[in-house]
Write an enzyme that holds these catalytic residues in place. Structure first.
Site, PDB file in Angstrom:
ATOM      1  N   CYS A 105      21.372  20.850 -43.836  1.00  0.00           N
ATOM      2  CA  CYS A 105      20.014  21.385 -43.719  1.00  0.00           C
ATOM      3  C   CYS A 105      18.961  20.334 -44.071  1.00  0.00           C
ATOM      4  CB  CYS A 105      19.864  22.604 -44.615  1.00  0.00           C
ATOM      5  SG  CYS A 105      20.017  22.195 -46.354  1.00  0.00           S
ATOM      6  N   GLU A 114      45.526  19.215 -32.636  1.00  0.00           N
ATOM      7  CA  GLU A 114      46.177  19.294 -33.941  1.00  0.00           C
ATOM      8  C   GLU A 114      47.148  18.151 -34.253  1.00  0.00           C
ATOM      9  OE1 GLU A 114      46.740  23.825 -34.992  1.00  0.00           O
ATOM     10  OE2 GLU A 114      47.199  23.454 -32.895  1.00  0.00           O
ATOM     11  N   CYS A 143      31.575  20.340 -33.344  1.00  0.00           N
ATOM     12  CA  CYS A 143      31.080  21.725 -33.434  1.00  0.00           C
ATOM     13  C   CYS A 143      29.563  21.731 -33.493  1.00  0.00           C
ATOM     14  CB  CYS A 143      31.672  22.444 -34.641  1.00  0.00           C
ATOM     15  SG  CYS A 143      30.854  22.066 -36.197  1.00  0.00           S
ATOM     16  N   CYS A 203      17.925  23.616 -48.438  1.00  0.00           N
ATOM     17  CA  CYS A 203      18.462  24.783 -49.153  1.00  0.00           C
ATOM     18  C   CYS A 203      18.103  24.747 -50.637  1.00  0.00           C
ATOM     19  CB  CYS A 203      19.967  24.903 -48.967  1.00  0.00           C
ATOM     20  SG  CYS A 203      20.908  23.593 -49.742  1.00  0.00           S
TER      21      CYS A 203
HETATM   22  S1  FES Z   1      30.881  19.432 -38.769  1.00  0.00           S
HETATM   23 FE1  FES Z   1      30.175  17.635 -37.781  1.00  0.00          FE
HETATM   24  S2  FES Z   1      30.415  18.137 -35.718  1.00  0.00           S
HETATM   25 FE2  FES Z   1      31.347  19.849 -36.727  1.00  0.00          FE
END
Ligand code: FES
Ligand SMILES: Cc1cc2nc3c(=O)[nH]c(=O)nc-3n(C[C@H](O)[C@H](O)[C@H](O)COP(=O)(O)OP(=O)(O)OC[C@H]3O[C@@H](n4cnc5c(N)ncnc54)[C@H](O)[C@@H]3O)c2cc1C
Length: 1312
Positions: free
Chosen positions: A17, A1247, A79, A39
């Protein structure tokens, strides 16, 4: 009082953040900018400031900023949850570097910043990323640094290897973003002098003098519990608020607290001066000051240091026993403090007196701290800290600071200690202390081995960690190491432990100050304070199925970088939305008799508590379920079955109220008529408490164990190794939003890897049909398996609450609750008996394995298969095993990236190393000898073994371990170890085999009238690049319809998963979801091609040219062709699984004195088949490897005696950071042989590469072995090293008493 972020519940330790705060000084017309963790930043504290978020520097509408574009182009986001914070950390580093300096500075070359590569690496040192492994983030960041050789940067979309050029990068110019808008400046100018918010009716007070502060604290409304006195509020990242506050007093406006006075006597720093500012002030001074500055720059993170104050830190140290670095270094430097007491007295005390006072009350204000100027003549000052991260962002196990005044000892020409101050902190005492007895003893002495030995003895009487301190012996040994290092630098002719590279967390602040020079070092080591991160990537690109196979940029990556990407918590709250927080049990097995709330401000915010009684009559108490294995309850009712189990959901008007209210819960337990809990594997075995593995999931034994064992020349009969759990640490904690709909329907937005399972669980829990439940998932901010089963609980909890309340309910777990409830990787213990020949050939292995699976079946029945699957990478001869999946009163363990396989692969390595050490043989030779040939591979793996040309493991292993370079490196390691006493190196190569299974998966491709394409798949984008590969596959699949044979990649959009729109979605996990989804899309496209080809041909026939894509679709629309196709792909029953292979070499350096470890280099080779997207696969390999490094080295999943997780936040649970990844990380993706039974000949990458991280553990063992040889520790060669091998473990294995042993032998030698 709200924080300024969107509610990421991480408390300052992750950087997700980070924003840029800019302050304007109307008198000088100057703007100052700094990064801060939103935060921890209270909204009122940014009054008159401008706050810039990542979206503020660039976005879809206004164009992206080069920081965002470069992160995207370097494939540095997976992500994406950490990415806006990364952007802002980099952006603020650029702002800082390029700010015009007084006196000027040469301009940076065009396109570059004045940022250096070293600063670039440090810029993101406080930001956590769980996906990428950091290497590409560093590359993106370094692309701004003028001192970088662009050719050294990794794979990117800007240039091909050998063609690096700054002109190809998105252009950077220093002042392209206005951080403080003019309108705000005018507003502020019109408000001079600024308005001060005070008064009884306000909740924010901002006194401008001590007098004003005193009058506030004297007033009737002031009460210690509800009023919070704050400077920058970062302390709440350490000590979480236990209740809401309705009044805040911000003391930063008091002028005395902001002073900075420099004089010949020293430096006075106001208590409200930030650590960053203090570093600036101290850097500019004598050697003692600059050492202080150096040490301070390892405190917390850049964005915390920018606001956190010196005073806040010292008060926390004094009042709350905070293990402060600042108190220790300032104590040794002879500092004094000025305080204003509650009785309005001004006192000047030594820092030591201040720390030793009883904890000061909240009305006592620290005004300033003064540090004397020690000059530079005959003064030696050193500071040290040992922590799991060298650049900071980890509190130290022990810190120390030593100041000595010395003179030359006329008799010997050596050094005499005139006076000395030895300060130690963080070791588990109440506060930093001076080791007075040791000081007294050393005064007037010339240092020699016996003198140090006596000093060490005295020190051990002073360093007494209090009860409950973790690793107490280790901490004492660290204090000894620090003292030894310091004193030996003052000794004549004593072997000084080199302060070579600053390894993980052990930071000694450089060479000595003062006029006295150190003794020449006997042992020469490669000394470098800063090893830049380097990397190399090798891969083959293939055009055969283009655009499949191209390293195209991740779908939606710029949205992720700018923060515009919508995660569940970003969905605007619907009208009347309520918020929930779990109340969890802290007892492992007890009746819940009652739940009440303490009398507090937060308790007043409770609207209701949802519990098992609120489950509809037709429903069931179910929170997750895995088909065929069994369910887990949503609520512990009436008995709580593990510490951390949900027993109720507090509902409140805001998420913050819900969090705080849940903390007020008081649970009454009774254990009457209940059996004691089963917590350990041993308990479970004693009570026969197991989950059973269905026969179809049971791995098969191989050969006749007794017979083959009898052929062995040697046997190990009772080997044992233990592996702990690992927490997912996805950056986005579990979250869901439920919206009730008409006719008993409900829509749940869930961050889940399993929408279909989630839908089923919600329906069963609410007692409604499946078609009443719609689960929607767009993207997941990191899953790693943790959002498979565990995500269901949260989704189900909000669904029950929303159903009951008839209002939308959302929940976003704070990190602590998430860590306590989520479970994680399965911990296990393995006992083994192994037989082998004198030449290292294995003949038989017997494995007895106990797995602590926790309370519910979850996916645990699959563990035996995957553990044994990865263990079978070696030809054991005969393989016999008994795997007990133990049911215990612990949180249920679930799938975590490479579940079972990582443990199985490691257990195999532990056994091989044991065998090698028994034989005194080279471990790699034993490995090589026992790798399968194709025949034994088929015996061990059956059909999954595939054809011989696809068995690439031996080639890869040889490529790494049999190369001339490897042999040279082994020799270099040996040379190094021969010449270095206190640092030891190790190198090791590990092969891996990983079986994956293909699964039936749906896909749907819809072409809209304008030619744009919407794709739906069963798989979820969790950062693994599924959408990107699916997009590429859609373009490939539709290619035959396009003029140039390549489909319109840019017109493809993969849309969110919706459990009603795309049924039978299955789950996302097991590494094959991307390829499964791709294949379903390819089939859908094939159907569309079949339908559209006649139209294409007829258009070609009429016009004589190939129709454009849009013309073709326009024509098809007119002809009423069905432009949507759905496919449910099922793998061929004769080919449902295949093997993945890789090999990795790691070289590490271990600091014998502190247990710190640095990964000097890792080389990974991974067979990725014909990669669907090499950039995505490379990211998976690197990210998985680094996640594995965390598992093997640093992530301590600690629980209390009741099984409640106690390492429950960023403060105690340390995932890898930019400073703990390999200093050199080389990755090669190879493509063994085509196998068209796999999806376009590709292989999985999500994985398997995680297993390669065991090479680090194995290399550590080699280094420790060298240390044990050096210091004659008992059984130097054969020893067990469990997982994780933390700093404390490493030090214990090297010998906690190595310093004493060394000194004793020196003293004995001197006497002789
Ligand atoms: S935590 Fe960095 S791209 Fe997913
Ligand atoms: C992620 C993270 C990592 C950290 N790592 C380290 C580390 O490695 N080493 C280390 O030493 N520290 C570390 N810290 C601690 C950090 O230095 C302190 O949080 C910070 O200095 C506190 O300053 P503040 O202005 O934010 O204090 P606040 O949070 O505002 O206040 C803290 C407490 O002190 C009181 N207070 C503040 N100023 C005064 C004053 N002048 N007089 C009287 N009372 C006062 C407040 O009332 C409150 O009780 C870390 C903190 C975080 C969040």
């Amino acid at each position: 009082m709200g924080e300024i972020d969107r509610g990421i519940p991480q408390v300052g330790g992750c950087g997700a953040c980070v924003v840029l705060i800019s302050k304007y000084d109307p008198t000088t017309d100057e703007v100052t900018e700094f990064s801060a963790s939103s935060c921890l930043t209270l909204v009122n504290s940014v009054n008159f400031c401008s706050v810039t978020t990542s979206e503020g520097i660039g976005n879809t509408r206004d164009g992206y900023h080069p920081v965002q574009q470069r992160l995207s182009g370097f494939h540095a986001s997976q992500c994406g949850f950490c990415t806006p914070g990364m952007c802002m950390s980099i952006f603020s580093a650029l702002v800082k570097a390029d700010k015009p300096k007084p006196g000027g500075e040469p301009a940076a070359p065009p396109g570059f910043s004045k940022l250096t590569s070293c600063e670039a690496e440090h810029a993101v040192s406080g930001n956590l990323c769980r996906c990428t492994g950091y290497r590409p983030i560093i590359d993106a960041c370094k692309s701004f640094a003028a001192d970088v050789d662009l050719e050294d940067l990794g794979l990117n979309t800007f240039w091909k290897k050998g063609c690096a050029d700054v002109g190809k990068l998105p252009e950077y110019s220093a002042d392209s973003v206005c951080t403080f808008p003019d309108f705000l400046k005018s507003e502020i100018k019109s408000l001079i002098p600024p308005e001060v918010i005070t008064g009884d009716d306000s909740s924010w007070f901002h006194p401008q003098s001590i007098r004003e502060l005193h009058s506030l604290s004297d007033s009737d409304w002031f009460d210690d519990n509800s009023v919070k006195i704050v400077a920058s509020n970062t302390g709440s990242g350490v000590y979480k608020d236990q209740d809401l506050h309705d009044k805040y007093i911000d003391i930063k406006g008091i002028p005395e607290l902001s002073v900075i006075n420099r004089s010949s006597k020293g430096v006075e720093i106001g208590a409200a001066v930030s650590i960053a500012k203090a570093i600036e002030v101290f850097s500019d001074g004598t050697p003692v000051f600059s050492k202080i500055a150096d040490h301070l720059s390892k405190v917390a993170t850049p964005f915390v240091r920018n606001t956190a104050t010196i005073g806040g830190n010292l008060i926390m140290a004094q009042r709350l026993e905070f293990p402060s670095d600042i108190a220790t270094v300032l104590l040794a430097a002879g500092s004094t403090v000025t305080i204003a007491t509650a009785s309005k007295k001004m006192l000047c005390l030594t820092l030591e007196e201040f720390l030793e006072q009883p904890p000061c009350d909240v009305r006592t204000i620290l005004l300033s701290v003064s540090v004397p100027d020690w000059g530079s003549e005959n003064v030696i000052f050193e500071t040290s800290r040992a922590s799991p991260r060298p650049f900071g962002n980890a509190v130290s196990y022990v810190n120390s600071a030593f100041l000595a005044r010395t003179s030359l000892y006329a008799a010997s020409g050596g050094i005499l200690i005139e006076d000395i101050c030895l300060a130690f902190g963080a070791y588990g005492g109440n506060h930093a202390i001076r080791a007075r007895k040791v000081e007294e003893f050393l005064k007037g002495k010339s240092v020699s081995a016996p003198v140090i030995l006596e000093a060490v003895r005295l020190l051990k009487e002073a360093i007494l960690p209090s009860e409950g301190t973790t690793h107490p012996e280790y901490r004492v040994s660290l204090a000894v190491s620090f003292l030894f290092s310091f004193l030996s630098s003052l000794a004549n002719g004593l072997d000084e432990p080199a302060k070579a590279i600053a390894p993980n967390g052990s930071c000694a602040n450089g060479i000595m100050n003062g006029s006295v020079k150190s003794s020449p070092q006997k042992h020469v080591e490669v000394a470098s304070d800063y090893l830049p991160i380097r990397s190399r990537q090798e891969m083959v690109f293939n055009d055969e199925y283009k655009p499949v196979g191209k390293p195209v940029m991740k779908a939606g990556v710029e949205l992720q970088a700018s923060g515009e990407a919508v995660y569940v918590d970003d969905i605007p709250a619907p009208k009347d939305c309520l918020y929930g927080a779990f109340i969890y049990s802290t007892h492992p097995h007890a009746h819940i008799k009652s739940v009440n709330f303490k009398s507090s401000l937060a308790s007043q915010k409770v609207i209701t508590v949802i519990s098992a009684k609120d489950i509809p009559n037709d429903g069931a108490n179910i929170g997750s379920s895995f088909p065929m294995f069994g369910d887990e309850a949503l609520f512990g009712d009436p008995v709580s079955e593990f510490a951390g189990q949900n027993i109720g959901i507090v509902i409140a008007e805001t998420q913050q109220y819900a969090y705080m209210a849940a903390k007020q819960a008081m649970i009454e337990y009774s254990t009457e008529k209940l059996e004691p809990p089963i917590l350990t594997i041993e308990d479970a075995i004693q009570h026969d408490s197991y989950f059973h593995t269905p026969p179809f999931l049971a791995p098969t034994q191989i050969g006749d164990f007794d017979k083959e064992m009898s052929k062995a020349d040697h046997k190990i009969l009772s080997g044992e190794v233990k592996l702990e759990s690992q927490y997912y640490f996805y950056m986005e904690t579990q979250t869901a939003l439920a919206i009730p709909d008409e006719d008993n329907c409900i829509t749940v937005y869930s961050s889940t890897q399993t929408p279909e399972v989630t839908q089923g669980v919600i329906a069963k829990c609410l007692g409604i049909p499946l078609h009443n439940v719609r689960v929607i998932t767009r993207r997941v901010g990191g899953g790693f398996g943790g959002k498979a089963m565990k995500g269901c609980h949260v989704a189900c909890a909000v669904a029950v609450a929303a159903f009951k309340m008839r209002r939308p309910v959302r929940m976003y777990l704070d990190r602590k609750t998430d860590m306590i409830m989520a479970g994680g990787r399965h911990p296990m213990k393995a006992k083994y008996s192994v037989g082998f020949k004198s030449d290292g050939t294995l003949t038989a292995l017997r494995l007895d394995l106990g797995i602590n699976a926790g309370i519910s079946p979850d996916i645990s029945a699959m563990m035996p298969m995957s553990i044994i699957g990865a263990l079978k990478k070696y030809n054991w001869g005969a393989l016999s095993f008994d795997v007990k999946v133990c049911k215990t009163n612990m949180s249920s363990k679930s799938a975590m990236r490479a579940p079972g396989d990582v443990q199985g692969s490691f257990i195999a390595e532990a056994i091989i190393e044991h065998v090698a050490s028994m034989l005194g043989a080279d471990t790699n030779a034993v490995r090589k000898k026992n790798l399968h040939g194709i025949d034994s591979l088929k015996v061990f793996y059956g059909d999954a073994a595939g054809e011989e040309p696809t068995y690439s493991l031996v080639t890869m292993f040889d490529k790494l371990a049999a190369s001339p370079e490897y042999k040279q490196r082994v020799a270099a390691v040996e040379r190094f170890n021969g010449g270095s006493r206190w640092k030891k190196r190790g190198i090791s190569c590990v092969p891996i085999t990983y079986e994956v299974r293909l699964r039936a998966t749906p896909g749907k491709v819809s072409i809209l009238n304008d030619g744009s394409i919407a794709v739906e798949v069963g798989g979820i984008e969790i950062g693994q690049g599924l959408w990107t590969k699916v997009k590429q596959m859609a373009a490939f699949g539709l290619g035959p319809l396009c003029p140039d044979g390549e489909g319109p990649l840019d017109m493809v959009r993969v849309i969110q998963a919706d459990s009603l729109s795309m049924i039978q979605g299955g789950f996302t996990g097991g590494s094959t979801t991307s390829e499964n989804s791709c294949e379903a899309v390819r089939l859908s496209c094939a159907e569309l091609v079949e339908r559209l080809m006649p139209i294409k041909k007829s258009l070609e026939a009429t016009s004589g040219t190939r129709p454009s894509w849009t013309a073709l679709i326009a024509q098809a629309t007119m002809a009423s062709v069905n432009l949507a196709a759905h496919a449910y792909w099922k793998p061929d029953p004769s080919f449902v699984s295949y093997l993945n292979y890789g090999a990795g070499v790691s070289e590490v350096e271990v600091d014998v004195l502190t247990g710190a470890m640095t990964i000097l280099r890792s080389d990974l080779v991974y067979d990725c088949g014909q990669s669907l997207n090499p950039a995505v696969d490379l990211g998976q390999v690197e990210g998985a490897f680094v996640q594995g490094v965390g598992f093997f080295t640093n992530e301590e999943y600690a629980t209390n005696a009741d099984g409640l997780v106690i390492n429950d936040g960023t403060w105690t649970y340390k995932i890898p950071t930019v400073d703990t990844i390999p200093k050199q990380l080389n990755v090669e993706l190879i493509n063994s042989a085509p196998d068209h039974k796999r999806v376009l000949s590709s292989k999985a990458s999500g994985e398997p590469p995680l297993l390669l991280a065991s090479s680090v553990h194995c290399a550590m063992r080699e280094a420790i072995r060298a240390a044990r040889k050096e210091f004659a520790v008992d059984s130097p060669l054969t020893f067990q090293m469990d997982v994780p091998a933390t700093m404390a473990t490493v030090k214990e294995l090297c010998g906690l008493d190595v310093v004493e042993r060394h000194l004793e032998s020196l003293s004995a030698a001197a006497k002789a």
